[in-house]
Write a protein that holds these residues in place. Structure first.
Motif, PDB file in Angstrom:
ATOM      1  N   SER A  68       0.853  -1.192   0.000  1.00 52.84           N
ATOM      2  CA  SER A  68       0.000   0.000   0.000  1.00 52.84           C
ATOM      3  C   SER A  68       0.889   1.243   0.000  1.00 52.84           C
ATOM      4  CB  SER A  68      -0.928  -0.022   1.206  1.00 52.84           C
ATOM      5  OG  SER A  68      -1.712  -1.216   1.175  1.00 52.84           O
ATOM      6  N   VAL A  69       0.859   1.979  -1.114  1.00 55.07           N
ATOM      7  CA  VAL A  69       1.805   3.071  -1.367  1.00 55.07           C
ATOM      8  C   VAL A  69       1.131   4.427  -1.122  1.00 55.07           C
ATOM      9  CG1 VAL A  69       3.350   4.109  -3.095  1.00 55.07           C
ATOM     10  CG2 VAL A  69       2.928   1.632  -3.115  1.00 55.07           C
TER      11      VAL A  69
ATOM     12  N   CYS B   7      -4.673   0.325   2.752  1.00 53.30           N
ATOM     13  CA  CYS B   7      -4.420  -1.100   2.958  1.00 53.30           C
ATOM     14  C   CYS B   7      -4.863  -1.876   1.722  1.00 53.30           C
ATOM     15  CB  CYS B   7      -5.143  -1.628   4.207  1.00 53.30           C
ATOM     16  SG  CYS B   7      -6.947  -1.488   4.148  1.00 53.30           S
ATOM     17  N   HIS B   8      -4.425  -3.132   1.663  1.00 55.13           N
ATOM     18  CA  HIS B   8      -4.844  -4.091   0.629  1.00 55.13           C
ATOM     19  C   HIS B   8      -4.467  -3.656  -0.781  1.00 55.13           C
ATOM     20  CE1 HIS B   8      -8.190  -5.233   3.712  1.00 55.13           C
ATOM     21  NE2 HIS B   8      -6.991  -5.629   4.094  1.00 55.13           N
TER      22      HIS B   8
ATOM     23  N   MET C  67      -4.282   1.821  11.167  1.00 58.62           N
ATOM     24  CA  MET C  67      -4.133   2.587   9.938  1.00 58.62           C
ATOM     25  C   MET C  67      -4.388   4.042  10.282  1.00 58.62           C
ATOM     26  SD  MET C  67      -6.228  -0.119   7.704  1.00 58.62           S
ATOM     27  CE  MET C  67      -6.281  -1.353   8.994  1.00 58.62           C
ATOM     28  N   ILE C  68      -3.383   4.879  10.103  1.00 57.53           N
ATOM     29  CA  ILE C  68      -3.445   6.274  10.530  1.00 57.53           C
ATOM     30  C   ILE C  68      -3.274   7.173   9.305  1.00 57.53           C
ATOM     31  CG2 ILE C  68      -2.429   8.011  12.057  1.00 57.53           C
ATOM     32  CD1 ILE C  68      -3.540   5.671  13.636  1.00 57.53           C
ATOM     33  N   ASN C  69      -4.201   8.129   9.148  1.00 59.45           N
ATOM     34  CA  ASN C  69      -4.153   9.048   8.010  1.00 59.45           C
ATOM     35  C   ASN C  69      -3.610  10.406   8.438  1.00 59.45           C
ATOM     36  OD1 ASN C  69      -5.407   6.991   6.632  1.00 59.45           O
ATOM     37  ND2 ASN C  69      -7.417   7.997   6.520  1.00 59.45           N
TER      38      ASN C  69
ATOM     39  N   GLN D 154       0.588   2.374   8.240  1.00 61.79           N
ATOM     40  CA  GLN D 154       0.097   1.243   9.053  1.00 61.79           C
ATOM     41  C   GLN D 154       1.280   0.393   9.485  1.00 61.79           C
ATOM     42  OE1 GLN D 154      -2.112  -1.809   6.966  1.00 61.79           O
ATOM     43  NE2 GLN D 154      -3.106  -2.518   8.820  1.00 61.79           N
ATOM     44  N   TRP D 155       1.235  -0.082  10.734  1.00 61.30           N
ATOM     45  CA  TRP D 155       2.169  -1.100  11.225  1.00 61.30           C
ATOM     46  C   TRP D 155       1.348  -2.199  11.878  1.00 61.30           C
ATOM     47  CZ3 TRP D 155       7.645  -0.771  11.087  1.00 61.30           C
ATOM     48  CH2 TRP D 155       8.178   0.471  10.682  1.00 61.30           C
TER      49      TRP D 155
END
Length: 268
Positions: free
Chosen positions: A80-81, A86-87, A213-215, A240-241
């Motif tokens: 995920s770039v 994600c995904h 997942m943090i924006n 994300q980690w």
């Protein structure tokens, strides 16, 4: 926990989960040197696939994974770039200087799943990108640090949400951590936001992922036409980690560790 379908792992199960978790983490160790400007995520996927299958004798869990309502996932890892949350499906686009990419690996070894992801900065990242990656890492660790018998899943979510929002970031709500074992995704769901003292109480033998997942911008997301790739609605960066965590009688153990696992942040 009447009605909850949470499977508690035995000592033997846990040993198998340690092996699967270490293998997943070792894939990320191995990929580190390959995440450089000019490589495509498709190439990274192939390197990972070959390592999982031939070196580890394991199975890449995402390949052909098809939960209800989804087309089978076509690759062996998720990449995920930048504004992809994600995904992200590996493809022919070359990574470029300054990109950030989450690589998410799940392997199945002898029927047990190990699931972990890391952020990689391609070349030299911007200050903003580095800050997002670092603070997302810290948010995951703050959640992990809470894990012990007697606390509630809401305590983990609240800790992560408060930390992220206090730093000016937002938490994606549509995706969460999950129980894991002989199934890729099982109960419980592990939300990365919430209220203290709510949701399931933790007991020894539970194994689940913590994967915030943090924006950098707003929390809204949308799904691309491929049916899998999730992006930020406002095109802001997302990080994300992920670690897989066991609840032990006295606290917790991280199962997705290997020689190259990044150290916990200094503040933990």
């Amino acid at each position: 926990m009447p009605g909850m379908a949470i499977t508690l792992k035995t000592a033997d199960d846990i040993e198998r989960m340690r092996i699967a978790g270490r293998l997943a983490s070792e894939v990320l160790d191995m990929l580190t040197q390959h995440v450089v400007p000019g490589i495509t995520t498709e190439q990274i996927d192939k390197i990972a696939h070959d390592h999982i299958v031939t070196v580890q004798g394991a199975v890449p869990a995402p390949l052909n994974y098809a939960p209800p309502g989804y087309t089978p996932y076509p690759k062996s890892i998720c990449t995920s770039v930048n504004h992809q949350v994600c995904h992200g499906i590996p493809n022919e686009r070359a990574l470029k200087h300054g990109d950030i990419v989450n690589i998410d690996v799940t392997v199945i070894k002898d029927g047990w799943h190990g699931d972990t992801s890391r952020m990689y900065i391609v070349g030299e990242g911007s200050i903003a990108a580095k800050r997002l990656c670092a603070l997302t890492y810290e948010a995951m660790w703050k959640g992990i640090a809470k894990v012990k018998p007697g606390i509630h899943l809401g305590d983990i979510g609240h800790t992560i949400q408060t930390f992220a929002e206090n730093n000016g970031f937002s938490v994606v709500r549509e995706f969460c951590g999950h129980g894991i074992g002989q199934k890729f995704h099982e109960e419980p769901q592990v939300l990365h936001y919430g209220r203290p003292g709510t949701l399931e109480e933790l007991v020894p033998g539970m194994i689940f992922t913590i994967e915030p997942m943090i924006n950098a911008g707003r929390p809204g997301i949308r799904c691309l036409a491929d049916g899998w790739t999730i992006v930020t609605a406002d095109h802001s960066l997302s990080a994300q980690w992920e670690h897989t965590v066991l609840v032990t009688p006295s606290g917790h153990e991280i199962l997705t560790q290997s020689a190259g696992t990044p150290a916990p942040p200094a503040s933990n």
